[in-house]
Design an enzyme around this catalytic site. Structure first.
Site, mmCIF file in Angstrom:
data_model
loop_
_atom_site.group_PDB
_atom_site.id
_atom_site.type_symbol
_atom_site.label_atom_id
_atom_site.label_comp_id
_atom_site.label_asym_id
_atom_site.label_seq_id
_atom_site.Cartn_x
_atom_site.Cartn_y
_atom_site.Cartn_z
ATOM 1 N N ASN A 59 0.828 -1.196 0.000
ATOM 2 C CA ASN A 59 0.000 0.000 0.000
ATOM 3 C C ASN A 59 0.873 1.261 0.000
ATOM 4 O O ASN A 59 2.094 1.186 0.180
ATOM 5 C CB ASN A 59 -0.913 -0.018 1.236
ATOM 6 C CG ASN A 59 -1.942 -1.135 1.161
ATOM 7 O OD1 ASN A 59 -2.635 -1.283 0.154
ATOM 8 N ND2 ASN A 59 -2.043 -1.942 2.225
ATOM 9 N N CYS A 68 -5.094 -8.112 -4.098
ATOM 10 C CA CYS A 68 -5.486 -6.854 -4.736
ATOM 11 C C CYS A 68 -6.168 -7.202 -6.056
ATOM 12 O O CYS A 68 -5.514 -7.689 -6.986
ATOM 13 C CB CYS A 68 -4.243 -6.000 -4.982
ATOM 14 S SG CYS A 68 -4.602 -4.467 -5.863
ATOM 15 N N GLY A 69 -7.467 -6.963 -6.129
ATOM 16 C CA GLY A 69 -8.224 -7.341 -7.326
ATOM 17 C C GLY A 69 -7.791 -6.582 -8.563
ATOM 18 O O GLY A 69 -7.557 -7.177 -9.631
ATOM 19 N N ASN A 70 -7.670 -5.258 -8.429
ATOM 20 C CA ASN A 70 -7.248 -4.473 -9.598
ATOM 21 C C ASN A 70 -5.817 -4.835 -9.975
ATOM 22 O O ASN A 70 -5.476 -4.887 -11.161
ATOM 23 C CB ASN A 70 -7.379 -2.972 -9.303
ATOM 24 C CG ASN A 70 -8.839 -2.572 -9.130
ATOM 25 O OD1 ASN A 70 -9.698 -3.022 -9.884
ATOM 26 N ND2 ASN A 70 -9.124 -1.753 -8.134
ATOM 27 N N ASN A 158 -8.111 -10.507 1.964
ATOM 28 C CA ASN A 158 -7.848 -9.308 2.769
ATOM 29 C C ASN A 158 -9.180 -8.864 3.377
ATOM 30 O O ASN A 158 -10.253 -9.227 2.887
ATOM 31 C CB ASN A 158 -7.178 -8.211 1.923
ATOM 32 C CG ASN A 158 -8.000 -7.787 0.723
ATOM 33 O OD1 ASN A 158 -9.015 -8.403 0.398
ATOM 34 N ND2 ASN A 158 -7.583 -6.748 0.057
ATOM 35 N N HIS A 160 -12.478 -6.781 4.749
ATOM 36 C CA HIS A 160 -13.373 -5.708 4.304
ATOM 37 C C HIS A 160 -14.533 -5.539 5.265
ATOM 38 O O HIS A 160 -15.198 -6.516 5.627
ATOM 39 C CB HIS A 160 -13.930 -6.029 2.907
ATOM 40 C CG HIS A 160 -12.857 -6.077 1.871
ATOM 41 N ND1 HIS A 160 -12.438 -4.961 1.183
ATOM 42 C CD2 HIS A 160 -12.077 -7.102 1.436
ATOM 43 C CE1 HIS A 160 -11.454 -5.294 0.360
ATOM 44 N NE2 HIS A 160 -11.212 -6.598 0.492
ATOM 45 N N ASN A 191 -10.188 -2.713 5.299
ATOM 46 C CA ASN A 191 -10.631 -1.859 4.187
ATOM 47 C C ASN A 191 -12.112 -1.557 4.431
ATOM 48 O O ASN A 191 -12.866 -2.444 4.853
ATOM 49 C CB ASN A 191 -10.460 -2.601 2.857
ATOM 50 C CG ASN A 191 -9.006 -2.941 2.576
ATOM 51 O OD1 ASN A 191 -8.196 -2.076 2.282
ATOM 52 N ND2 ASN A 191 -8.652 -4.225 2.694
ATOM 53 N N GLU A 209 -9.343 2.588 1.617
ATOM 54 C CA GLU A 209 -8.487 1.395 1.675
ATOM 55 C C GLU A 209 -7.494 1.437 2.825
ATOM 56 O O GLU A 209 -6.851 2.471 3.051
ATOM 57 C CB GLU A 209 -7.699 1.252 0.373
ATOM 58 C CG GLU A 209 -8.485 0.641 -0.739
ATOM 59 C CD GLU A 209 -7.591 0.139 -1.856
ATOM 60 O OE1 GLU A 209 -6.533 -0.459 -1.585
ATOM 61 O OE2 GLU A 209 -7.969 0.356 -3.015
ATOM 62 N N ARG A 210 -7.371 0.298 3.483
ATOM 63 C CA ARG A 210 -6.314 0.130 4.486
ATOM 64 C C ARG A 210 -4.967 0.475 3.834
ATOM 65 O O ARG A 210 -4.645 -0.023 2.743
ATOM 66 C CB ARG A 210 -6.326 -1.344 4.928
ATOM 67 C CG ARG A 210 -5.214 -1.737 5.861
ATOM 68 C CD ARG A 210 -5.363 -3.152 6.315
ATOM 69 N NE ARG A 210 -5.087 -4.138 5.279
ATOM 70 C CZ ARG A 210 -4.926 -5.444 5.486
ATOM 71 N NH1 ARG A 210 -5.042 -5.927 6.701
ATOM 72 N NH2 ARG A 210 -4.687 -6.274 4.503
ATOM 73 N N CYS A 218 -11.487 -0.556 -5.794
ATOM 74 C CA CYS A 218 -10.855 -1.658 -5.047
ATOM 75 C C CYS A 218 -11.538 -2.942 -5.522
ATOM 76 O O CYS A 218 -12.737 -3.135 -5.303
ATOM 77 C CB CYS A 218 -11.052 -1.444 -3.552
ATOM 78 S SG CYS A 218 -10.373 -2.779 -2.543
ATOM 79 N N GLY A 219 -10.769 -3.799 -6.193
ATOM 80 C CA GLY A 219 -11.347 -5.018 -6.779
ATOM 81 C C GLY A 219 -11.807 -6.004 -5.722
ATOM 82 O O GLY A 219 -12.922 -6.535 -5.788
ATOM 83 N N GLY A 221 -12.565 -5.224 -2.786
ATOM 84 C CA GLY A 221 -13.677 -4.543 -2.115
ATOM 85 C C GLY A 221 -14.983 -4.709 -2.871
ATOM 86 O O GLY A 221 -16.047 -4.918 -2.264
HETATM 87 N N1 LIG Z 1 -5.511 -1.927 0.662
HETATM 88 C C1 LIG Z 1 -5.657 -3.347 0.478
HETATM 89 C C2 LIG Z 1 -4.829 -3.899 -0.656
HETATM 90 C C3 LIG Z 1 -5.208 -3.356 -2.015
HETATM 91 C C4 LIG Z 1 -6.595 -3.768 -2.516
HETATM 92 C C5 LIG Z 1 -6.872 -3.278 -3.906
HETATM 93 N N2 LIG Z 1 -6.861 -1.930 -4.193
HETATM 94 C C6 LIG Z 1 -7.865 -4.090 -4.714
HETATM 95 O O1 LIG Z 1 -8.104 -3.705 -5.867
HETATM 96 O O2 LIG Z 1 -8.336 -5.122 -4.253
HETATM 97 C C7 LIG Z 1 -5.288 -4.099 1.771
HETATM 98 O O3 LIG Z 1 -4.415 -3.635 2.527
HETATM 99 O O4 LIG Z 1 -5.884 -5.153 2.027
#
Ligand SMILES: N[C@@H](CCC[C@H](N)C(=O)O)C(=O)O
Length: 276
Positions: A59, A68-70, A158, A160, A191, A209-210, A218-219, A221
């Site tokens: 991050n 990280c989905g994206n 991760n 959410h 997140n 986002e965390r 956030c994918g 997410g």
């Molecule tokens: N901030 C997230 C990691 C990144 C997630 C991302 N942007 C996505 O697209 O999923 C974490 O610390 O879990």
């Protein structure tokens, strides 16, 4: 590269090396908009013994996420376009799990990617979230800063915290996002997503986002939002749900076998050398 404006600086560890101890520092330096490049963080694309490709995500604040989905869609695009893989379907290892990617190349270049993100984990201990119950956290009363909200918690590898709101424009993203992220009830941080249900097939989405703060998308997410909406009876399993994020749309499907599918864009912004 970016997916719906969620932008990371990708480093190809098939070609270059980076020492482990420097990774958080380099991620912070790259993400710095004034003295670096400016991004939501850094992603390492690396060789894996368990899959064709490996991916690690750092991050903006240098903390490491597990998925990280994206980032997965962009990693898949990069791997195919750069000959790391030659077939359109392949596996990517993350710190959370191994996912299946499918790219849809047009004359060698990839714009659209589908990822089978695997099964969500719902048990409180899997989020992780403190508390006595071991069951899933679905529409549980959650008080923060004197406000009573209803929390649904989902792990997509991760963590959410999903909250449903009447109007996405009024979501307390900047007020509560950072406070919920650091709430000690979530020992690994979390997140934070606010969701407005538009219809059985459409959601509006905003995220804190965390480790990175507000991002355009956030994918993981978006996957968590659809799982949370299905758990609350707001959308159906096995249907394509369009999630409208600030940076664009993702299509998410939580199928009857428990797998969460994510489809959307992956784009290259620039390539170059970073001086550290
Ligand atoms: N901030 C997230 C990691 C990144 C997630 C991302 N942007 C996505 O697209 O999923 C974490 O610390 O879990």
């Amino acid at each position: 590269m970016h997916g719906l404006g969620n932008n990371y600086i990708y480093v190809d560890l098939f070609q270059y090396q980076m020492d482990e101890a420097s990774m958080p520092k380099i991620a912070r330096a790259m993400a710095d908009v004034h003295k670096g490049i400016g991004s939501d963080g850094m992603i390492l694309i690396h060789p894996s013994t368990k899959a064709e490709v490996g991916m690690r995500i750092f991050n903006k604040d240098g903390s490491e996420g597990k998925s990280c989905g994206n980032g997965l869609r962009c990693t898949a695009k990069y791997a195919f376009e750069n000959g790391i893989v030659t077939e359109p379907t392949f596996q990517i290892e993350t710190k959370a799990n191994i996912v299946e990617a499918e790219v849809f190349p047009l004359e060698g270049s990839v714009d659209q990617v589908t990822i089978n993100m695997g099964e969500p984990a719902l048990q409180r201990t899997a989020i992780p979230m403190l508390g006595d119950e071991t069951e899933a956290v679905i529409r549980e009363d959650y008080t923060i800063e004197g406000q009573l909200l209803e929390l649904t918690a989902v792990s997509m590898g991760n963590p959410h915290a999903v909250f449903f709101v009447e109007d996405i424009q009024d979501a307390p993203l900047y007020d509560l996002g950072p406070v919920i992220e650091k709430d000690t009830r979530f020992p690994e941080g979390i997140n934070v997503e606010f969701i407005q249900v538009v219809s059985e097939r459409e959601l509006h989405f905003r995220v804190w986002e965390r480790g990175s703060g507000v991002t355009q998308a956030c994918g993981t997410g978006a996957c968590a939002a659809v799982v949370a909406a299905a758990l609350n009876g707001l959308v159906s399993r096995g249907k394509d749900i369009t999630v409208h994020l600030s940076g664009g749309d993702l299509v998410i499907n939580w199928d009857e076998n428990g797998m969460v599918w994510m489809s959307g864009e992956a784009k290259t912004i620039a390539t170059g050398v970073f001086h550290f």
